[in-house]
Design an enzyme around this catalytic site. Sequence first.
Site, PDB file in Angstrom:
ATOM      1  N   LYS A   1      58.410  96.352  -3.568  1.00 31.16           N
ATOM      2  CA  LYS A   1      57.993  96.487  -2.055  1.00 31.16           C
ATOM      3  C   LYS A   1      59.192  97.024  -1.380  1.00 31.16           C
ATOM      4  CE  LYS A   1      54.615  92.478  -2.510  1.00 31.16           C
ATOM      5  NZ  LYS A   1      54.215  91.342  -1.722  1.00 31.16           N
TER       6      LYS A   1
ATOM      7  N   TYR B   1      45.259  95.430   0.568  1.00 32.19           N
ATOM      8  CA  TYR B   1      45.187  94.130   0.720  1.00 32.19           C
ATOM      9  C   TYR B   1      43.990  93.636   1.276  1.00 32.19           C
ATOM     10  CZ  TYR B   1      50.164  93.326  -1.051  1.00 32.19           C
ATOM     11  OH  TYR B   1      51.358  93.247  -1.612  1.00 32.19           O
TER      12      TYR B   1
ATOM     13  N   ASN C   1      58.919  89.452  -0.712  1.00 35.42           N
ATOM     14  CA  ASN C   1      58.949  88.902  -2.140  1.00 35.42           C
ATOM     15  C   ASN C   1      59.217  89.752  -3.202  1.00 35.42           C
ATOM     16  OD1 ASN C   1      56.477  89.643  -2.313  1.00 35.42           O
ATOM     17  ND2 ASN C   1      55.765  87.843  -2.480  1.00 35.42           N
TER      18      ASN C   1
ATOM     19  N   HIS D   1      55.103  93.007  -6.279  1.00 39.81           N
ATOM     20  CA  HIS D   1      53.784  92.940  -6.368  1.00 39.81           C
ATOM     21  C   HIS D   1      53.328  93.095  -7.910  1.00 39.81           C
ATOM     22  CE1 HIS D   1      49.336  92.709  -5.708  1.00 39.81           C
ATOM     23  NE2 HIS D   1      49.262  93.661  -6.152  1.00 39.81           N
TER      24      HIS D   1
ATOM     25  N   GLU E   1      43.340  97.950  -8.252  1.00 35.53           N
ATOM     26  CA  GLU E   1      44.509  98.420  -7.499  1.00 35.53           C
ATOM     27  C   GLU E   1      44.991  99.533  -8.525  1.00 35.53           C
ATOM     28  OE1 GLU E   1      46.152  94.144  -6.228  1.00 35.53           O
ATOM     29  OE2 GLU E   1      47.048  94.803  -8.039  1.00 35.53           O
TER      30      GLU E   1
HETATM   31  P1  CMP Z   1      51.302  89.420  -3.211  1.00 29.84           P
HETATM   32  O1  CMP Z   1      51.411  89.406  -4.693  1.00 29.84           O
HETATM   33  O2  CMP Z   1      51.724  91.063  -2.895  1.00 29.84           O
HETATM   34  O3  CMP Z   1      50.068  89.555  -2.731  1.00 29.84           O
HETATM   35  C1  CMP Z   1      49.832  89.103  -1.623  1.00 29.84           C
HETATM   36  C2  CMP Z   1      50.817  89.034  -0.580  1.00 29.84           C
HETATM   37  O4  CMP Z   1      50.850  88.518   0.507  1.00 29.84           O
HETATM   38  C3  CMP Z   1      52.104  88.196  -1.354  1.00 29.84           C
HETATM   39  O5  CMP Z   1      52.486  88.849  -2.248  1.00 29.84           O
HETATM   40  C4  CMP Z   1      52.700  87.757  -0.247  1.00 29.84           C
HETATM   41  O6  CMP Z   1      53.839  88.734  -0.030  1.00 29.84           O
HETATM   42  C5  CMP Z   1      51.943  87.922   0.915  1.00 29.84           C
HETATM   43  N1  CMP Z   1      51.602  86.276   0.972  1.00 29.84           N
HETATM   44  C6  CMP Z   1      50.968  85.609   0.473  1.00 29.84           C
HETATM   45  N2  CMP Z   1      50.749  84.143   1.243  1.00 29.84           N
HETATM   46  C7  CMP Z   1      51.533  84.388   2.277  1.00 29.84           C
HETATM   47  C8  CMP Z   1      51.736  83.480   3.274  1.00 29.84           C
HETATM   48  N3  CMP Z   1      51.465  82.281   3.240  1.00 29.84           N
HETATM   49  N4  CMP Z   1      52.500  83.689   4.209  1.00 29.84           N
HETATM   50  C9  CMP Z   1      52.962  85.345   4.413  1.00 29.84           C
HETATM   51  N5  CMP Z   1      52.719  86.084   3.438  1.00 29.84           N
HETATM   52  C10 CMP Z   1      52.116  85.714   2.272  1.00 29.84           C
END
Ligand code: CMP
Length: 138
Positions: A9, A49, A112, A115, A126
């Site tokens: 990311k 998403y 984070n 992904h 995806e």
């Molecule tokens: P990812 O695995 O990319 O899939 C969806 C993304 O949404 C996740 O990682 C996080 O980056 C984001 N995400 C999921 N839950 C939350 C949350 N409660 N608040 C903010 N971002 C979230």
Amino acid sequence: MERTLSIVKPDGVRKNIIGEVIGRFEKIGLKVAGLKMASLSKKEAEGFYAVHRNRPFFESLTGFMSSGPVVLMVLSGDDAIRKVREIMGATDPKNAKAGTIRKDFADSIEANIVHGSDGPDTAAFEIPYFFSALEIFE
Ligand code: CMP
């Protein structure tokens, strides 16, 4: 053999850990079957998403995902989806186990670092969202 989509990311690219993340996937025996860098538009992030479009974090997440370049990759290998999820760690780095990518590098549940597809159906959506068949080599 199974394929999964992973993304370094924008926060991972900004932290200069593209190689670190890919190296961790390679070290557990996964193959990089497709790889490219891209800068997603807000619309492209929203399409990717779309499953989360009704969640309160959707606007912020898609803004973040279009805030800078990302690295898109297809990883292949035995049990690739589960292995990638395990080595990434929990979505929220506060809950991630020691030694996982998110525990080691992530700042928040949104930023984070990485992904990974969460199941076979997700991977089947995806991977072709970003890669044509001609761009995948394993
Ligand atoms: P990812 O695995 O990319 O899939 C969806 C993304 O949404 C996740 O990682 C996080 O980056 C984001 N995400 C999921 N839950 C939350 C949350 N409660 N608040 C903010 N971002 C979230």
